[in-house]
Design an enzyme around this catalytic site. Sequence first.
Site, PDB file in Angstrom:
ATOM      1  N   GLU A  60      23.533  30.810  27.971  1.00 25.40           N
ATOM      2  CA  GLU A  60      23.390  31.877  27.067  1.00 25.40           C
ATOM      3  C   GLU A  60      24.647  32.192  26.326  1.00 25.40           C
ATOM      4  OE1 GLU A  60      22.585  31.879  30.316  1.00 25.40           O
ATOM      5  OE2 GLU A  60      20.411  32.319  30.246  1.00 25.40           O
ATOM      6  N   HIS A 129      16.303  40.225  37.823  1.00 28.99           N
ATOM      7  CA  HIS A 129      15.228  40.339  36.544  1.00 28.99           C
ATOM      8  C   HIS A 129      14.815  41.644  36.227  1.00 28.99           C
ATOM      9  CE1 HIS A 129      14.813  36.108  38.167  1.00 28.99           C
ATOM     10  NE2 HIS A 129      13.976  35.845  37.284  1.00 28.99           N
TER      11      HIS A 129
HETATM   12  C1  LIG Z   1      21.873  32.373  33.732  1.00 30.45           C
HETATM   13  C2  LIG Z   1      20.463  32.165  33.696  1.00 30.45           C
HETATM   14  N1  LIG Z   1      19.592  31.985  32.371  1.00 30.45           N
HETATM   15  C3  LIG Z   1      18.456  31.670  32.638  1.00 30.45           C
HETATM   16  C4  LIG Z   1      17.767  31.834  34.101  1.00 30.45           C
HETATM   17  C5  LIG Z   1      16.174  31.691  33.946  1.00 30.45           C
HETATM   18  N2  LIG Z   1      15.937  30.446  34.863  1.00 30.45           N
HETATM   19  C6  LIG Z   1      15.536  30.611  36.094  1.00 30.45           C
HETATM   20  S1  LIG Z   1      15.209  28.976  36.595  1.00 30.45           S
HETATM   21  C7  LIG Z   1      15.537  28.132  35.161  1.00 30.45           C
HETATM   22  C8  LIG Z   1      15.438  26.801  34.872  1.00 30.45           C
HETATM   23  C9  LIG Z   1      16.376  26.010  35.751  1.00 30.45           C
HETATM   24  O1  LIG Z   1      16.441  24.729  35.480  1.00 30.45           O
HETATM   25  P1  LIG Z   1      17.244  23.694  36.588  1.00 30.45           P
HETATM   26  O2  LIG Z   1      18.503  24.108  36.626  1.00 30.45           O
HETATM   27  O3  LIG Z   1      16.927  22.266  36.051  1.00 30.45           O
HETATM   28  O4  LIG Z   1      16.603  23.934  38.323  1.00 30.45           O
HETATM   29  P2  LIG Z   1      15.084  23.731  38.662  1.00 30.45           P
HETATM   30  O5  LIG Z   1      14.736  24.992  38.242  1.00 30.45           O
HETATM   31  O6  LIG Z   1      14.720  22.539  37.866  1.00 30.45           O
HETATM   32  O7  LIG Z   1      15.330  23.668  40.126  1.00 30.45           O
HETATM   33  C10 LIG Z   1      15.830  29.296  34.051  1.00 30.45           C
HETATM   34  C11 LIG Z   1      15.966  29.093  32.876  1.00 30.45           C
HETATM   35  C12 LIG Z   1      18.259  32.111  35.213  1.00 30.45           C
HETATM   36  N3  LIG Z   1      17.916  32.233  36.300  1.00 30.45           N
HETATM   37  N4  LIG Z   1      19.990  32.251  35.099  1.00 30.45           N
END
Ligand SMILES: Cc1ncc(C[n+]2csc(CCOP(=O)(O)OP(=O)(O)O)c2C)c(N)n1
Lengths: 327, 327, 382, 382
Positions: A60, A129
Amino acid sequence: MQTMPIGRAINAGLRAALERDPSVLLMGEDIGALGGVFRVTEGLQKDFGEGRVVDTPLAEAGIVGTAIGLALRGYRPVCEIQFNGFVYPAFNQVVTQLAKLRARSRGRLALPVVLRVPFGGGIGSVEHHSESPEALFAHVSGLRVVTPASAHDAYWMVQQAIASPDPVVFLEPERRYWDKGEVDTALAPADVTPLHRARIARAGEHVTLAAHGPTVRLALEAAEAAAADGTSIEVVDLRTISPLDVDTVAASVQRTGRLVVVHEAPVFGGTGGELAARIAERCFYSLQAPVLRVGGFHLPYPAARAEEHYLPDVDRVLDAVDRSLAA
Amino acid sequence: MQTMPIGRAINAGLRAALERDPSVLLMGEDIGALGGVFRVTEGLQKDFGEGRVVDTPLAEAGIVGTAIGLALRGYRPVCEIQFNGFVYPAFNQVVTQLAKLRARSRGRLALPVVLRVPFGGGIGSVEHHSESPEALFAHVSGLRVVTPASAHDAYWMVQQAIASPDPVVFLEPERRYWDKGEVDTALAPADVTPLHRARIARAGEHVTLAAHGPTVRLALEAAEAAAADGTSIEVVDLRTISPLDVDTVAASVQRTGRLVVVHEAPVFGGTGGELAARIAERCFYSLQAPVLRVGGFHLPYPAARAEEHYLPDVDRVLDAVDRSLAA
Amino acid sequence: MSESPVPAPRGPGEPGGMVQLLTPEGRRVEHPGYEADLEPEELLALHRDMVLVRRIDTEATALQRQGELGLWAGLLGQEAAQVGSGRAMRPQDHAFPTYREHGVAWCRGVDPLGVLELYRGTSHGGWDPVAHGFHPYTLVIAAQMLPAVGYAMGAQRDGAVGTGDPDRDTAVIAYLGDGATSQGEASEALQWAAVYNAPLVVLCQNNQWAISAPVSVQARVPLHRRAEGVGVPGVLVDGNDVLACLAVTRAALDRARSGGGPTFVEALTYRMGAHTTSDDPSRYRSAAEVDLWRAKDPVERFRRYLLDEGILDAEHEAALEAEGDELAERLRAGVRELPEPGPLDMFDHAYAEPHAQVAEERDAFAAYLATFEDTATAGGKS
Amino acid sequence: MSESPVPAPRGPGEPGGMVQLLTPEGRRVEHPGYEADLEPEELLALHRDMVLVRRIDTEATALQRQGELGLWAGLLGQEAAQVGSGRAMRPQDHAFPTYREHGVAWCRGVDPLGVLELYRGTSHGGWDPVAHGFHPYTLVIAAQMLPAVGYAMGAQRDGAVGTGDPDRDTAVIAYLGDGATSQGEASEALQWAAVYNAPLVVLCQNNQWAISAPVSVQARVPLHRRAEGVGVPGVLVDGNDVLACLAVTRAALDRARSGGGPTFVEALTYRMGAHTTSDDPSRYRSAAEVDLWRAKDPVERFRRYLLDEGILDAEHEAALEAEGDELAERLRAGVRELPEPGPLDMFDHAYAEPHAQVAEERDAFAAYLATFEDTATAGGKS
Ligand SMILES: Cc1ncc(C[n+]2csc(CCOP(=O)(O)OP(=O)(O)O)c2C)c(N)n1
Ligand SMILES: Cc1ncc(C[n+]2csc(CCOP(=O)(O)OP(=O)(O)O)c2C)c(N)n1
Ligand SMILES: [Mg+2]
Ligand SMILES: [Mg+2]
C-alpha cells in the site's frame, strides 16, 4: 434515471472518469482481471487496458507513494485500498507526502489523488476488514474526506473526487455496495450537488439524526420506525467528513433543537465528537438536549459473530433519540 | 525534593526503571552515545550498556515492530521516536499489532511497550518536528495516551507508563524539556497520582481552562494574566488523553460553568472536540457558555517563522476566555 | 548447508568494484566501462561548482551561527557526489532530494536563497520544483523514494523513455543517505522500480553516518548489494571523486532514459561536518577518523588534478575566489531580505480549493488580528 | 556499464539450486548438504500429518459451504511446505504465521477447532500462543514479520541461542507468502534480522499467486535473492517435497539456534484451491495451470514414495482414513458447539487494566441491554 447498486454506481463513475480524462488511471491490488474483491472495478481493465487499470504489487505504501509521483507528473491516480485495515502501511505516505506536498511547495504542486477505501462493518468478515478510520484522515490537514450513502451520490461523488485538485479519501460503505438506488446519470455537472455539501435525507421536526456512509440507511430505518410512534426524525446524510458541512446540520438543529450523531467508528475520538462540539457551540441557545452520540465502542473491532453487538443498530439509535427527547 | 528540567526528569525516571526492572530496555535512533537529540537518554548507555540502551537502525516500523516481539518474549521495551513527524512509518505496527494483539489473543498476550514521542512546536524547528498527533493515537483502542506537563509528573508518569501492562504512547512536550520544576523522587509509588488522573494545576472560579502537555504552562500564564483583570481561571492539566479523566474536568465545570480547551494540535478533529462533546453532554445544565476550543489551525504545521501565528498563545487563550465570559 | 552464497566484496578496478577515476592524490586512473574525457572548460566548470557549493555551505553555517538561520545541514565532503551526479542530469530529468542536496540544487539552477528559506524558516523551500526538475526537500527519511519511482513511471507512460531523442528521454534521480536505506519504503521503492523497469537512478550517498549511527548499524553488507536482491544492478563509486560520480551517474541515467531500467549507485563519501548545526559529532566519532577522510577531500583532490594537468592556475583560482566572495555577500544580504511569512499566508496553500473549516478559521483569525489594530489605536486589549 | 551483476538462476542439484529430495514421481534423489534419513515411523508420521491436515482443509471448506464458517483460507497443495517446516521446529521454537498455516498449527498441537473459531467468527483465534509457540494468525500482510524478528532478538537476549543445549537453544519461524514479500516491512524485517544476526528463519511459501496476482507482479528475480541483498542466505526448496522442506528448514533452524543467524527459505509450491472461499480463481488463472501442479501434488508424491518403499500399505491407509473420518466428525460437531461471544465479552480484552471510557461504555451498554430483559417481560420496548 437508472437503478443500480452502490458498487455498480462507483464502477460507472470510474468508467465515466476514465472515458472523460486520459490522465485518470486506477491502481490497486486485484483490480484488474478480478475486478477487485468487491467487483467495483469489474470490466474496466478489459475496456481500458492494463495501462490504465493497473494491478500493483502487494504494497500500500507503494500504491500511494507511486500515485503521488504519477500525480506530480500530471496523472490523476485513483488508488484502491482493498480493505480499511490495510491502509496503514500507506499511512506515512498519506500524512507526510500526499497531505502536505502542496503546502510544502507553497501551492506549486497539486496532488489530484483519490484513495478509495471500503469501510465499515456488518458483512461478517474477519478482523481488519470492517473498521471505520475516517477520524484518522479527517484530522490530517491537506486531505478531503467524503463518503457516499446512495447510488446516485456514489456515481457522482467519485467523479467529483477524481476531478478535485486536492487529495480525496473516498470511503465506500462496504455493506451497502449491494444497496440499489436511482442514479440520474444525465445530470449536467453543474446541477450535481457539490462534493462538500450535506443532504437532508429525510425531513423531520422533533430531532435531527446525523449519519454518514453505512449509517445513513440505519438512520432512515430508525426514522421510519420512530414515525410509527409519532416521532418525526430529520436525517442528515453528512456526505463529507472533511470539510464538515456544519451549516446544514446547524440549520436542522435550529429547527429541531436536538441532535443525535451516528457512526460505526468508535465514539471516543470519532468524527461525531467534532460535529457534536461544533453544534453544541453554534446552537448553544437552540439546543434543548445534549448532543448524543451512538457508535462503535472503544475496542478493536470484534470477531464477526460479535459485530451485531458492536455496531449501532436501530434500537440503539432509537434509545438515544428517546433519551434526547426525554431531556 | 529535587529541582530539575522535564527532560532530566524523564531521564531520571528511565534510569529508575532500568535499575528496578532488568526486563526494561530502551530502543531508538541515536539514544546511545549521543543520548538522543534532546539528550533525554544521556548517560544511560554508558551506565546500562549497549544491551539495554540500544541504538537501532533508522526505521521506526522496525523499532516498534521488534519492540512488540521483545514484549511478547517478556521484555518491557521503551521506544524513542526521534520526533513526532517520524512516527508514521511505524503507524501500521502501532495500529495493527501493538494496539490489537491483546484483544486478538483474547487477553492471552500482553504488550508492555512504551512509545516516547516528543511532540508540539515552539522550538523554531523545520517541518515534521513540531506536530501534535495525540488525536490519532487516542482514537486507536488498545493504546493509552498520556503526557506530562511538569518535571514531577515527567519523572513518575514515565515510570508508570513502563510499569503498565498495556501499550502507552508517552508524549513529551518538546519545548518544555528545559522547564525546571520540583520532583519528589522520595514518594512511595502508592502516593503518586495515578497515571490516568487529571490534576487541578491552579484553582479558580470563573472559567475552567483544560490543557495538556505544552499548553499547560500557557494556560497557567493566561490564568496569571487574567487574575490581574480580576478573572479567576481554574486550570486543569489533563495529563491523560486516553482514557480522558472527564470526571475531574466535569467537576470543575460544574463549579465554573465555563470551559475553554487548549491544545496545539489542529482543533478540527483534535482531542479537544472529544472533551468538549463529553462536557457539553455531562454538564448540559450547568454550562453557562458554549465550550470553546483554542488550538492549531487545520493546516500542515507552518514554517518556523510562522509558528508564532499558528500556535495558541496567551492572547488567543484570553480572547476565548473573554468570549466565554461574555456569553 | 548449501545456499546461494552472499557474494564477497569486490575491490576497485575489477568489475563491480568501486569505480574510481581520480585517486585521493589526484592521479587520473582508469576503470573499465567508465569514461570521463572532458574538455578543459567542462573540468573547470565542475571545479567551479564544487568550490562555490562548498562556499555556500560555509556561508550558511556562518549564517546559522549568527542566528540568521534556524538550522543548517552541511554538505562538507559530499561536493563531488552531489556535483558529479547533479551535472550528469539533463534539463528534462528530475531529482527527488533529501535535505542535504544543496549541491544538486545548485546544479539544477536553484537559487541558494531558496534553500536558505527552508533553513531560516520563512518557508518549506523557495523554489519551483517543476521549473527546476528539483523536488521539495524531504525531511522524513526515505519518504521521497516512492514518489520518485511514481514520477519515473509517469515519464515512462508519457513515452518519454527509450525514444532515442536525447532532449525527450527522461530519467529520475532519487537521493538518499546510508541510514535511509533501512526504511522499508526505501526497499519497497527499489522493488517497484524493478517491477516496472522505471527510469530511476537511486543515488545513495553513503557518508558513513546517520547522525550518530555508523553505517554498520544499518547493514551487514555493502548497501548497493541491497539492489541486487530485487534484480536492480548496484554500482559502488568513489563518492569523493567527481569524475567517477559524473561518469557512473551518466551511465546509469543513460541506461534509465534508454529504457534499460533502474540502477542503484552507492557513492562512498564522508560527512566531514556535523549532521546539522544542532549536532555535536565529538560525542560519537573521533577526530582521527575525520582526519583520515580529510585526506580524501573531494574538492582538494580535483584541484590537485587540475593543477597538475595545468588546467587550473592561480589566476583561475583568484577569479573563483572573488566569485565566491560575491556569492557569499549576496547570500548574507539576501537572507536578511527574505520576506517574513505574514500571519495569514499559511492559510493559502493547504488546499487548492476552499475548505470550509480552513476558511472559517482564517476569517476568525483575521478578525481576531484586526482587534489588535483597532485597539492598538484605542490603546490596549479591551 | 560494469556493475555487480545479478546472479543467474541456479538449477536443482547444483549448490544454491532448488533443493529436492523427492521427484514429483516420488523417486528419492540427493541434494548436496541435505539429508533426510528418517525412520519408517517418522516417515509415516509425516504422511499422517499431511493427510490429516488436508482432511481438515477439506472439512473446513465444506463447513464454510454449509454456512458454519464465514470464510476459509485453504492450504490445499501446501501441505508439504507446512508440515515439513512445522515438524522441523523444536518445542521451544516459535512460529509467526499468516492466516493459512493450518498445517503448522497442527504440528504445533493447536486444536483445529481453535483455528475454526477465527473463520467462524466467534473469536480472532482460539489457542494459547505461548503454550503452543504458535502466534496469532496475522491477516495484515507481513505485519507479523517485525514482531517475529523482535521475538528472536528476545530469545538471543535470554541467552537461549548458541548454548549447544538442544532443549534450550531457540529459533523463530516467520511465515509469509510470495505477495507479502512486496511489503516494505518484510524487507525491513530481513534487514533487522541480518543486523542483529537474529535466530530467525523466514519461510516464504511461494504458492505462485497473491489472490489474482501472479508472483511476476511482485518481483523480477527469484524471491530468495531478496535476502542476499541484506546478507541473509536465501535457499530455494521444492515446497511440494516434504522431505526437502523438512531438511532445509531443519538446517536453517539449527543454524539459527546455534547463533549462525537468519536464513530465508523460499518454498516453491502452489495454491491448488481458491485464495479463500470468497475467491473465484477461474477469473484469473487457467485450469491447465492447476492441472500442471496437480501432477506435483505433495501428498500423493510422498504417498507413492512410501508405497514404493513398502513403508506404507493398504492397512495403514485404511487406518488413517478412519482417523480422518473421526477427526472430521469431531470438527463438524465441535464447530457447532463453539461458544457464541456474548454481547459484553469484547469489553474484556482490549486492555489489561481498566480504561475509563471502555468501562463507561460497557456499563451503559449493559444497562441498555438490561432494559430489554425488563421490557421483555413488560412486553415490548417502552
Ligand atoms: C496489508 C494488506 N494488504 C492487502 C491485504 C488483502 N490480501 C489478503 S491476502 C492477499 C494476498 C496475499 O498473497 P500471499 O502473500 O502470496 O499469500 P497467500 O494468500 O498466497 O498465502 C491480499 C492482497 C491484506 N490482507 N493486507
Ligand atoms: C522517518 C525519520 N526518522 C528519523 C528522522 C531523524 N533523522 C533526521 S536525519 C537522520 C539521519 C539520516 O541519515 P542518512 O540517511 O545517512 O542521511 P545523512 O543525514 O547522513 O545525509 C535521522 C535519524 C527523520 N528525519 N525521519
Ligand atoms: Mg549518512
Ligand atoms: Mg501467494
